[in-house]
Write an enzyme that holds these catalytic residues in place. Structure first.
Site, PDB file in Angstrom:
ATOM      1  N   GLN A   1       0.829  -1.205   0.000  1.00 39.13           N
ATOM      2  CA  GLN A   1       0.000   0.000   0.000  1.00 39.13           C
ATOM      3  C   GLN A   1       0.862   1.254   0.000  1.00 39.13           C
ATOM      4  OE1 GLN A   1      -2.611  -1.954   3.449  1.00 39.13           O
ATOM      5  NE2 GLN A   1      -3.479  -0.049   2.757  1.00 39.13           N
ATOM      6  N   HIS A   2       0.221   2.393  -0.302  1.00 37.66           N
ATOM      7  CA  HIS A   2       0.709   3.747  -0.041  1.00 37.66           C
ATOM      8  C   HIS A   2       1.792   4.275  -0.976  1.00 37.66           C
ATOM      9  CE1 HIS A   2      -1.348   2.845   3.701  1.00 37.66           C
ATOM     10  NE2 HIS A   2      -0.396   2.070   4.137  1.00 37.66           N
TER      11      HIS A   2
ATOM     12  N   ASP B   1      -2.418  -4.832  -0.171  1.00 44.00           N
ATOM     13  CA  ASP B   1      -2.041  -6.217   0.128  1.00 44.00           C
ATOM     14  C   ASP B   1      -2.745  -6.773   1.354  1.00 44.00           C
ATOM     15  OD1 ASP B   1       1.292  -5.645   1.508  1.00 44.00           O
ATOM     16  OD2 ASP B   1      -0.568  -4.584   1.803  1.00 44.00           O
TER      17      ASP B   1
HETATM   18  O1  5SP Z   1       1.942  -0.024   4.982  1.00 41.01           O
HETATM   19  C1  5SP Z   1       1.396  -1.108   5.057  1.00 41.01           C
HETATM   20  C2  5SP Z   1      -0.022  -1.182   5.481  1.00 41.01           C
HETATM   21  O2  5SP Z   1      -0.553   0.098   5.844  1.00 41.01           O
HETATM   22  C3  5SP Z   1       2.166  -2.349   4.710  1.00 41.01           C
HETATM   23  O3  5SP Z   1       1.447  -3.507   5.064  1.00 41.01           O
HETATM   24  C4  5SP Z   1       2.462  -2.368   3.246  1.00 41.01           C
HETATM   25  O4  5SP Z   1       1.231  -2.598   2.568  1.00 41.01           O
HETATM   26  C5  5SP Z   1       3.565  -3.345   2.906  1.00 41.01           C
HETATM   27  O5  5SP Z   1       3.152  -4.630   2.982  1.00 41.01           O
HETATM   28  P1  5SP Z   1       4.146  -5.903   2.883  1.00 41.01           P
HETATM   29  O6  5SP Z   1       5.122  -5.673   1.786  1.00 41.01           O
HETATM   30  O7  5SP Z   1       4.795  -6.037   4.219  1.00 41.01           O
HETATM   31  O8  5SP Z   1       3.217  -7.039   2.587  1.00 41.01           O
END
Ligand code: 5SP
Ligand code: ADP
Length: 466
Positions: free
Chosen positions: A74-75, A228
């Site tokens: 995300q983000h 994700d």
């Molecule tokens: O910042 C967040 C949720 O707000 C993280 O969960 C990212 O979405 C990264 O996810 P992974 O790479 O660890 O699955």
């Protein structure tokens, strides 16, 4: 066989799976690494997708593939010029350079206003703070931005030629309201200076485009996609009372609920899920990689670290590892470092240090679980996933540290599986019900976990004042 494809483009790697639509059985898989950076050229994700796609043999499946969906980290700020080329490396969720902008944005509007507007309180992870950083520190680059999308949207475009997103990922930008399901362009105007092109938001069961023939000749539809964590919730088929704890690159604690949580303290992010509901979530920058960093420090591999941690005393001999190694998001300590407390000549052994790294991750996640409970979320049991959940010592200690039963689903890529489930929904109009297999279950045992929790909280307060 009617097949759907799920993609998980996460921080450290891209994973692609092909799934039998009728049963949810994974038929093939592929993966490719991503750079270990907090700012990445988004085109690298397309190359990794192409490599993992080929590994999974998707192109050979032709017209069997009826749907594809992408879930991703995300983000990430994917800022594109008028030719859709990146104007700057994408700043990722774990890049903390925009922490001062986040603090200023919070100061300017106040937490209640932010939660009313977008149900999150600005932290460095969120896209809008990264755009504010770009405008403040790279004004000429910011001027060249024609469009801003998220990592999964960028891959949607690579697959279909169209830019589109979904509400779960949009809700992580801090310029989208998960309650009105609309962009808050006034916040972009205020903190980025103008409103660039934004991707349309496709409904959870919809599709945003059709697969370009260079990926596969079959004309498969491409679903909205998801953040994700929302993908993982979909892949697990989370039910009320179940809370997912993911020990991946990020540590996350989340569930799917009908009504949004509201947390002006900023602990719980009020995201949207991938089914039209809400996904209250707490995320940590430091999670599985605390174990790999500790293994490197001890000069062992992850398997040896696991053996050391398993053989050590339950409480690591009184060592406490406060794991804020890369700064931390929850708690919001972007400039923090890790701390090992309680050292004595008697307890400073490789086994206790290994064990303390595992307990540090679990305590950090337990802190988040407790905040979720404080916001009225029922926590009957935890579903433990993510690469770090493969650690036996972590699995075996989790239930005692969390104080609730822990179930470990069968090894699998649940983010990609959620994307595949969404792809089936987009292709057929029906969200399939696929059987979830639980590999191991654990109950809290004895009082050691509660004792370790108490000592950890004491150490955290003494060192970080929170
Ligand atoms: O910042 C967040 C949720 O707000 C993280 O969960 C990212 O979405 C990264 O996810 P992974 O790479 O660890 O699955
Ligand atoms: N057996 C293991 N013990 C501890 N950590 C592990 C183990 N297997 C994988 N990991 C860690 O899991 C992380 C990857 O988890 P994953 O959930 O795939 O990541 P992402 O969050 O990027 O999707 C890596 O940091 C890796 O070191």
């Amino acid at each position: 066989m009617t097949t759907v494809v799920g993609v998980d483009s996460s921080t450290q790697s891209c994973k692609v799976i092909s799934v039998d639509l009728a049963t949810g059985r994974v038929e093939s898989s592929g993966s490719a690494p991503h750079p270990d950076e907090t700012a990445v050229d988004p085109r690298i994700w397309v190359s990794a997708l192409d490599s993992a796609w080929g590994d999974a043999g998707i192109s050979d499946l032709g017209a069997d593939v009826v749907g594809v969906s992408v879930a991703a980290q995300q983000h990430g700020m994917v800022a594109l010029n008028a030719d859709n080329a990146p104007v700057h490396d994408a700043l990722l969720w774990n890049d903390v350079r925009s922490a001062p902008e986040a603090a200023a944005m919070l100061e300017e509007l106040g937490a209640e206003t932010w939660v009313d507007a977008v149900n999150v309180v600005p932290v460095a992870s969120f896209t809008l703070t990264k755009l504010a950083w770009l405008a403040a520190h790279r004004p000429k680059v910011a001027d060249s931005v024609a469009r801003v999308v998220l990592p999964h949207d960028y891959l949607n475009h690579a697959l279909t030629g169209e830019f589109f997103t979904d509400r779960s990922d949009a809700s992580g930008t801090a310029y989208f309201s998960p309650t009105s399901n609309t962009y808050r362009t006034d916040l972009l105007e205020r903190f980025f200076g103008r409103v660039p092109e934004l991707p349309r938001v496709v409904e959870p069961s919809g599709h945003g485009g059709t697969l370009l023939t260079n990926w596969s000749a079959g004309g498969a539809v491409v679903g909205a996609g998801a953040g994700d964590n929302a993908g993982a919730a979909l892949g697990l088929g989370v039910t009320p009372g179940e809370v997912v704890v993911s020990v991946g690159t990020s540590g996350t604690v989340f569930t799917s609920v009908v009504e949004p949580s509201r947390d002006p303290s900023g602990g719980v992010a009020g995201f949207a899920d991938a089914t039209g509901q809400h996904l209250p979530l707490l995320a940590m920058i430091n999670s599985a990689r605390v174990m790999s960093a500790t293994a490197a420090m001890l000069g062992v591999d992850l398997s040896a670290l696991d053996q050391l941690a398993t053989a050590a005393d339950d409480d690591a001999g009184g060592l406490h590892f406060l794991p804020y190694l890369d700064g931390e998001r929850t708690p919001n300590l972007p400039d923090s470092h890790g701390t090992l407390t309680g050292l004595s000549r008697a307890n400073m052994t490789p086994g206790n240090i290994a064990r303390a790294s595992v307990l540090g991750i679990l305590n950090s996640l337990a802190d988040a679980l407790e905040v979720l409970k404080l916001h009225g979320v029922r926590v009957d049991r935890v579903l433990l996933i993510g690469g770090g959940s493969k650690s036996r010592s972590l699995r075996q200690a989790a239930a005692s540290v969390f104080g609730v039963p822990v179930e470990v689903p069968a090894a699998g890529e649940y983010v990609a599986l959620g994307a595949a489930r969404q792809a089936a929904w987009a292709a057929t109009g029906e969200l399939p019900t696929w059987k979830r297999t639980i590999e191991e279950s654990f109950e809290p045992s004895g009082d050691w976990g509660a004792d370790v929790r108490g000592q950890y909280v004491q150490a955290r307060k003494a060192v970080y004042g929170i």
